[in-house]
Design an enzyme around this catalytic site. Sequence first.
Site, mmCIF file in Angstrom:
data_model
loop_
_atom_site.group_PDB
_atom_site.id
_atom_site.type_symbol
_atom_site.label_atom_id
_atom_site.label_comp_id
_atom_site.label_asym_id
_atom_site.label_seq_id
_atom_site.Cartn_x
_atom_site.Cartn_y
_atom_site.Cartn_z
ATOM 1 N N GLU A 1 0.835 -1.204 0.000
ATOM 2 C CA GLU A 1 0.000 0.000 0.000
ATOM 3 C C GLU A 1 0.867 1.250 0.000
ATOM 4 O O GLU A 1 2.015 1.204 0.428
ATOM 5 C CB GLU A 1 -0.944 -0.014 1.210
ATOM 6 C CG GLU A 1 -0.214 -0.068 2.542
ATOM 7 C CD GLU A 1 -1.114 -0.491 3.712
ATOM 8 O OE1 GLU A 1 -1.973 -1.343 3.540
ATOM 9 O OE2 GLU A 1 -0.924 0.068 4.793
ATOM 10 N N LYS B 1 2.470 4.664 1.230
ATOM 11 C CA LYS B 1 2.700 5.236 2.549
ATOM 12 C C LYS B 1 2.366 6.723 2.481
ATOM 13 O O LYS B 1 3.077 7.508 1.858
ATOM 14 C CB LYS B 1 4.149 5.043 2.987
ATOM 15 C CG LYS B 1 4.387 5.580 4.386
ATOM 16 C CD LYS B 1 5.711 5.138 4.942
ATOM 17 C CE LYS B 1 5.864 5.579 6.388
ATOM 18 N NZ LYS B 1 5.791 7.040 6.557
ATOM 19 N N ASP C 1 1.732 10.576 3.564
ATOM 20 C CA ASP C 1 2.483 11.507 4.381
ATOM 21 C C ASP C 1 1.496 12.431 5.071
ATOM 22 O O ASP C 1 1.142 13.483 4.559
ATOM 23 C CB ASP C 1 3.433 12.291 3.476
ATOM 24 C CG ASP C 1 4.667 12.710 4.230
ATOM 25 O OD1 ASP C 1 4.785 12.337 5.409
ATOM 26 O OD2 ASP C 1 5.483 13.425 3.641
ATOM 27 N N GLU D 1 -4.438 7.157 8.316
ATOM 28 C CA GLU D 1 -3.723 8.418 8.140
ATOM 29 C C GLU D 1 -4.685 9.518 7.713
ATOM 30 O O GLU D 1 -5.442 9.345 6.750
ATOM 31 C CB GLU D 1 -2.652 8.214 7.047
ATOM 32 C CG GLU D 1 -1.532 9.192 7.080
ATOM 33 C CD GLU D 1 -0.382 8.789 8.029
ATOM 34 O OE1 GLU D 1 -0.528 7.793 8.780
ATOM 35 O OE2 GLU D 1 0.635 9.495 8.023
ATOM 36 N N TYR E 1 -5.624 1.996 7.394
ATOM 37 C CA TYR E 1 -4.696 0.925 7.023
ATOM 38 C C TYR E 1 -4.437 -0.071 8.148
ATOM 39 O O TYR E 1 -3.484 -0.839 8.077
ATOM 40 C CB TYR E 1 -3.382 1.487 6.492
ATOM 41 C CG TYR E 1 -2.720 2.511 7.410
ATOM 42 C CD1 TYR E 1 -2.222 2.143 8.660
ATOM 43 C CD2 TYR E 1 -2.592 3.831 7.008
ATOM 44 C CE1 TYR E 1 -1.632 3.066 9.489
ATOM 45 C CE2 TYR E 1 -1.988 4.769 7.835
ATOM 46 C CZ TYR E 1 -1.515 4.380 9.076
ATOM 47 O OH TYR E 1 -0.929 5.305 9.902
ATOM 48 N N LYS F 1 11.061 3.447 1.603
ATOM 49 C CA LYS F 1 10.934 4.897 1.400
ATOM 50 C C LYS F 1 11.359 5.325 -0.006
ATOM 51 O O LYS F 1 12.316 4.795 -0.566
ATOM 52 C CB LYS F 1 11.822 5.631 2.423
ATOM 53 C CG LYS F 1 11.442 5.335 3.868
ATOM 54 C CD LYS F 1 10.195 6.063 4.287
ATOM 55 C CE LYS F 1 10.497 7.507 4.523
ATOM 56 N NZ LYS F 1 10.113 7.979 5.854
ATOM 57 N N CYS G 1 21.815 44.640 -16.011
ATOM 58 C CA CYS G 1 21.920 43.221 -16.344
ATOM 59 C C CYS G 1 23.319 42.710 -16.014
ATOM 60 O O CYS G 1 24.308 43.316 -16.426
ATOM 61 C CB CYS G 1 21.631 43.036 -17.833
ATOM 62 S SG CYS G 1 22.034 41.372 -18.414
ATOM 63 N N CYS H 1 25.212 42.015 -19.504
ATOM 64 C CA CYS H 1 25.541 43.019 -20.520
ATOM 65 C C CYS H 1 25.467 44.447 -19.999
ATOM 66 O O CYS H 1 25.708 45.385 -20.760
ATOM 67 C CB CYS H 1 24.622 42.855 -21.731
ATOM 68 S SG CYS H 1 22.942 43.446 -21.424
ATOM 69 N N CYS I 1 16.171 42.315 -18.605
ATOM 70 C CA CYS I 1 17.299 43.024 -19.189
ATOM 71 C C CYS I 1 16.799 43.652 -20.484
ATOM 72 O O CYS I 1 16.090 43.017 -21.261
ATOM 73 C CB CYS I 1 18.417 42.027 -19.473
ATOM 74 S SG CYS I 1 19.542 42.551 -20.774
ATOM 75 N N CYS J 1 22.600 41.315 -25.622
ATOM 76 C CA CYS J 1 22.984 40.761 -24.328
ATOM 77 C C CYS J 1 23.479 39.336 -24.552
ATOM 78 O O CYS J 1 22.742 38.496 -25.067
ATOM 79 C CB CYS J 1 21.790 40.758 -23.374
ATOM 80 S SG CYS J 1 22.115 39.841 -21.858
HETATM 81 C C1 9MJ Z 1 0.895 5.104 6.108
HETATM 82 N N1 9MJ Z 1 1.468 6.116 6.742
HETATM 83 O O1 9MJ Z 1 0.393 5.267 4.992
HETATM 84 C C2 9MJ Z 1 1.112 2.300 8.222
HETATM 85 N N2 9MJ Z 1 0.912 3.823 6.745
HETATM 86 O O2 9MJ Z 1 1.131 0.373 9.627
HETATM 87 C C3 9MJ Z 1 0.462 2.659 6.206
HETATM 88 N N3 9MJ Z 1 1.319 3.579 7.995
HETATM 89 C C4 9MJ Z 1 1.397 1.637 9.446
HETATM 90 N N4 9MJ Z 1 0.603 1.706 7.126
HETATM 91 C C5 9MJ Z 1 1.512 0.056 10.886
HETATM 92 N N5 9MJ Z 1 -0.028 2.524 4.949
HETATM 93 C C6 9MJ Z 1 1.996 1.153 11.481
HETATM 94 C C7 9MJ Z 1 1.927 2.180 10.584
#
Ligand code: 9MJ
Length: 677
Positions: A115, A117, A119, A175, A227, A316, A410, A413, A428, A434
């Site tokens: 899946e 991740k 942020d 998340e 998740y 990551k 400039c 030139c 300029c 130039c």
């Molecule tokens: C995020 N941040 O999308 C977990 N996470 O699973 C996903 N974080 C997670 N899984 C266990 N897709 C601890 C954190």
Amino acid sequence: MTVPESARQRAAQLRKDIEFHNLRYYQLDDPLIADAEYDRLMQELLALESEHPELRTPDSPTQRVGAPPVQAFAEVRHSVPMLSLDNAFSDENVVDFGRRVSQRLGRDDLAWVVEPKLDGLAVSLTYEQGLLVHAATRGDGQTGEDITANVRTIRAIPLRLSGKGWPDCFEARGEVFMPKQGFQALNARALAAGEKTFANPRNAAAGSLRQLDPKVTATRPLSFFCYGYGLYPDNRLPATHSALLACFRSWGIPVNPELHVVENIAACIAYYRDLLARRSELPYEIDGVVYKIDALAERETLGFVARAPRWAIAHKFPAEEATTRVIGIDVQVGRTGALTPVARLEPVFVGGVTVTNATLHNADEVHRKDIRIGDTVIVRRAGDVIPEVVKSLPELRPPNAMRFVLPGRCPACQAEVEILEGEAIARCSGGLYCPAQHKEAVKHFASRKAMNIDGLGDKLVDQLLEKQLIATVADLYALRAEQLAELERLGEKSSRNLIEALERSRHTTLPRFLYALGIREVGEVTARTLAEYFRELEPLAAADEETLQTVPDVGPSVARHIYTFFRQPHNLEVIHRLLGSGIHWDPLPERPADTVLPLAGKTFVITGTLDSLSREEAKARVLALGGKAVGSVSKKTDYLVAGAEPGSKLTKAQELGIKVLDEAEFLSLSESGGDAP
Ligand code: 9MJ
């Protein structure tokens, strides 16, 4: 006062409908009704509840925005710790992880959930009897903060579960994040209001969720994907993570549609590559992908260490942001003379490459972001986009940090720098004299969408100009292989290749050639339109501004640039030499040559509002039939086409005795192919 049964039933129906539409919108990404219709349902429910406050249940969608501000968030102890994830930064890390898991479990035929991740901010949602009762942040994993009132404002999160079969009490974890589009809109609003902008969607999500006033959170475009789970009755758990998430989904809790089950670690890595390639297309930011063992029993066997499970890992992506220091601010001069401040940076690894420069766009931007020489800054490089400075960190500013001042002349030139009214951009004024503008013009001429001279890259252009092997683009076609072979890093073979590429580029198209000339505001699309309209270079070069403005999408400013370009003796000389050195193009697909177009030689002016077509469309029709459409009435005008509210042009045409057509007459003329009424 008792509530009439009809009102009670209507309120219940509205609540159900609204939650249903939330689900269509947020979970299925497939709304059934327009936003306005949704708002209408909400207004009706609000009105009912205000008339009969007893109807205001805690799970009512109107209650998403209601709670008063708090002084501070209460602490919540998690009944099951909220884990974080170990990270893998390479394929090798992932393979090692897979091997360790297989060894511990004594088998390697393992199914993995993969899946994105996200942020954002991890939260735990507690549902009791199908109602959302608590929401908490992760905090340190043991104790988080009670953000229930804020989470209730997030429309993606159901206040009441749908479907059936949920346990009396359980926790869904996932998340909270801010989709890219919402983030951009939020920042645009903040900018317009002169408020602080957020550096990235993650900060925006965190800042929005940690608002003490839920009414503020309610205005923030937050979303949610689930998740995992926390507290959950053992005897109700299915065998796999994927089956549990399917249940959650059926109860209306959003689960990322990009979540899949795969058969082995190699497939996990293939998923990583696929998502990395699609990263910029996803509607939300992700910083990697997560692999998790699907079978819950095996997770149990593996357990966890410190704060992370042994059964999952985050793979990551290369970070798109990093901090570094600004060691100077240079000013670059572009092809059109635009001066761009560029930050020189202490080298930093970001987005998969080492970055030493980042654009600061323009002087206004430098001041707005208050970026000074010596500052520590956040640099962002997303995908193939050129690196930029997102923000400075004034807390880390050294006392000797220096403000940036745009030079008055400039740097290449010494010509004066001009800032046109209403433009953020300083330019300029040196034009092709130039050296910096000239260099960029040569690079543009050679570029792929222009003359497409393969192998003539930036470095080579620099050398050709420095060694004075060329003075203008016209000199390119006089270059000989022996001259080139003397240049740095260009062997005999590359020299020959370049000569051949130049040779090939001689055969081009009129749109490419026009684009290559680098006329201000004439991009690829305008170049094509101009070519189609004028068919050849000579009539375009000869056209006055008024005629140029009859070309679709050519306004006064573009017309002026084109007109001015072709009035510069220097430009005409270069064009003359280019054509003399053999640059040619095939004629554009011809209108049948033997048909004399019905409106040939006729000049039209179109004025006022037409019912069935726009003025541009009417002009196009005149052109297609071989006529000319101009902007103002003169003795040379043959027809004035007058729509509603024609204004002074009609008066003038009448004074000059010019034939005036109404819309119907014009249509019948153009449809009949030109038999004048
Ligand atoms: C995020 N941040 O999308 C977990 N996470 O699973 C996903 N974080 C997670 N899984 C266990 N897709 C601890 C954190």
